[in-house]
Design an enzyme around this catalytic site. Structure first.
Site, mmCIF file in Angstrom:
data_model
loop_
_atom_site.group_PDB
_atom_site.id
_atom_site.type_symbol
_atom_site.label_atom_id
_atom_site.label_comp_id
_atom_site.label_asym_id
_atom_site.label_seq_id
_atom_site.Cartn_x
_atom_site.Cartn_y
_atom_site.Cartn_z
ATOM 1 N N HIS A 133 1.999 9.958 -2.614
ATOM 2 C CA HIS A 133 2.497 8.570 -2.613
ATOM 3 C C HIS A 133 1.470 7.534 -3.088
ATOM 4 O O HIS A 133 1.849 6.559 -3.725
ATOM 5 C CB HIS A 133 3.147 8.183 -1.266
ATOM 6 N N HIS A 176 0.816 -1.229 0.000
ATOM 7 C CA HIS A 176 0.000 0.000 0.000
ATOM 8 C C HIS A 176 0.845 1.273 0.000
ATOM 9 O O HIS A 176 0.470 2.267 -0.579
ATOM 10 C CB HIS A 176 -1.001 0.004 1.167
ATOM 11 N N LYS A 212 5.806 5.501 -1.472
ATOM 12 C CA LYS A 212 6.725 6.273 -0.621
ATOM 13 C C LYS A 212 8.180 6.119 -1.076
ATOM 14 O O LYS A 212 9.040 6.903 -0.697
ATOM 15 C CB LYS A 212 6.583 5.848 0.838
HETATM 16 FE FE FE2 Z 1 0.010 5.532 2.923
HETATM 17 FE FE FE2 Z 2 0.140 1.822 6.407
#
Ligand code: FE2
Ligand code: FE2
Length: 340
Positions: free
Chosen positions: A238, A209, A213
């Site tokens: 992100h 998920h 990032k």
């Molecule tokens: Fe996130």
């Molecule tokens: Fe998370």
């Protein structure tokens, strides 16, 4: 020799005549007049065709047929009948006898019947072998296919685990978070009866998920003080970065939705698209709950872990705003074993 034939009749003269005729047609023939000795002879001589009188003492034609077939299922049976035995002959044909000959034996007819029975036997054996071979082939191919799929799945899993570990490593202080939320999400959706395919998509989405990032600069991701407005804007990208990473990877297409939408909120105040209610997929609505719970019940650099019961209260306060009010209680219930 064209084939092994056993002739059985309680009249020894008929047996002798039949054996002689069969020999003259080129068959390897044996004969016997006591039907009780037939099973032993079938075992030792292994005839391909038996010519059986159906009216004999000691043992009925039907029993004899069964007993020969139980020794060798492929033995062909030709019945020898008198004109008044035809009903019995028909019933034995239904039980699997190949043909019948009327007494007195007409030599040419017998030759034709034996040749036909041998050909029938050959075809049955060939067909059975073909079917067995086909079944074996199908089984082998299915096994090879499932092995290949399992290897591919193992490879996928190992790749995703490595990626998830890399994401957590870079996002300081979230060690093990991705694997944990994947496990929690699986625990929840299993209890909700989702199928294996949906389950796998949710697991993949949960594992990756925060993959976006990886594109957020260290200076923002690791900044010890509060982020500026501009920095938050970059940070908030992100989910889209992550979506771009994975959406072209076939087996991650469905998981990409969780990656893109995991910061959406039920009331539409989330990002990046401001989706509301059902516009957010079911899997993502579940995942958001799980992600928030994990963030609270495990240590993070800037806060200590809270008890599961306190986390539950915090989640309930956000029911209907951050989270789907219909899913809050079922998800908390499914995770209740996190209460220590
Ligand atoms: Fe996130
Ligand atoms: Fe998370």
């Amino acid at each position: 020799m064209q084939g092994r034939v056993l002739a059985v009749d309680d009249n020894p003269q008929i047996v002798n005549l039949t054996v002689r005729l069969l020999n003259s047609f080129g068959y390897e023939a044996r004969g016997m007049s006591d039907p009780r000795e037939v099973p032993a002879m079938v075992r030792s001589f292994n005839p391909e065709v038996c010519i059986l009188d159906i009216q004999m003492p000691f043992i009925s034609g039907s029993e004899l047929l069964d007993s020969i077939r139980s020794i060798d299922h492929f033995t062909e049976i030709i019945l020898l009948t008198g004109t008044n035995d035809t009903l019995l002959a028909v019933s034995l044909m239904k039980k699997g006898a190949a043909d019948y000959l009327l007494k007195p034996i007409e030599p040419k007819q017998m030759d034709v019947a034996v040749a036909r029975a041998l050909e029938h036997r050959r075809l049955i054996i060939e067909n059975t072998a073909y079917k067995l071979n086909l079944e074996r082939l199908v089984e082998e191919r299915s096994q090879a296919l499932s092995d290949a799929l399992r290897n591919l799945n193992d490879l996928h899993s190992a790749t995703l685990e490595t990626l998830a570990a890399a994401i957590d490593l870079r996002d300081q202080g979230t060690s093990g978070h991705s694997r944990r939320v994947a496990d929690m999400a699986i625990q929840v959706v299993k209890k909700m009866g989702m199928d294996d395919g949906e389950l796998m998509q949710i697991e993949h989405g949960a594992l990756l998920h925060d993959i976006g990032k990886l594109r957020i600069p260290d200076s923002i991701l690791w900044k010890p003080s509060d982020l500026t407005h501009e920095e938050w804007e970059i940070m908030h990208k992100h989910p889209e970065y992550g979506y771009e990473f994975v959406q072209k990877i076939g087996f991650l297409k469905e998981a990409a939705d969780i990656i893109l939408s995991h910061h959406e909120r039920f009331d539409g105040t989330g990002y990046p698209r401001g989706l509301k209610g059902d516009e957010i997929s079911f899997g993502t609505r579940i995942f958001s709950l799980v992600d928030a719970i994990d963030a609270m019940i495990y240590d993070r650099p800037y806060h200590r872990a809270t008890a599961f019961s306190i986390a539950c209260e915090e989640i309930r306060k956000l029911s209907g705003t951050h989270f789907d009010p219909e899913l809050v209680e079922p998800v908390l219930e499914a995770l209740k074993d996190y209460e220590k």
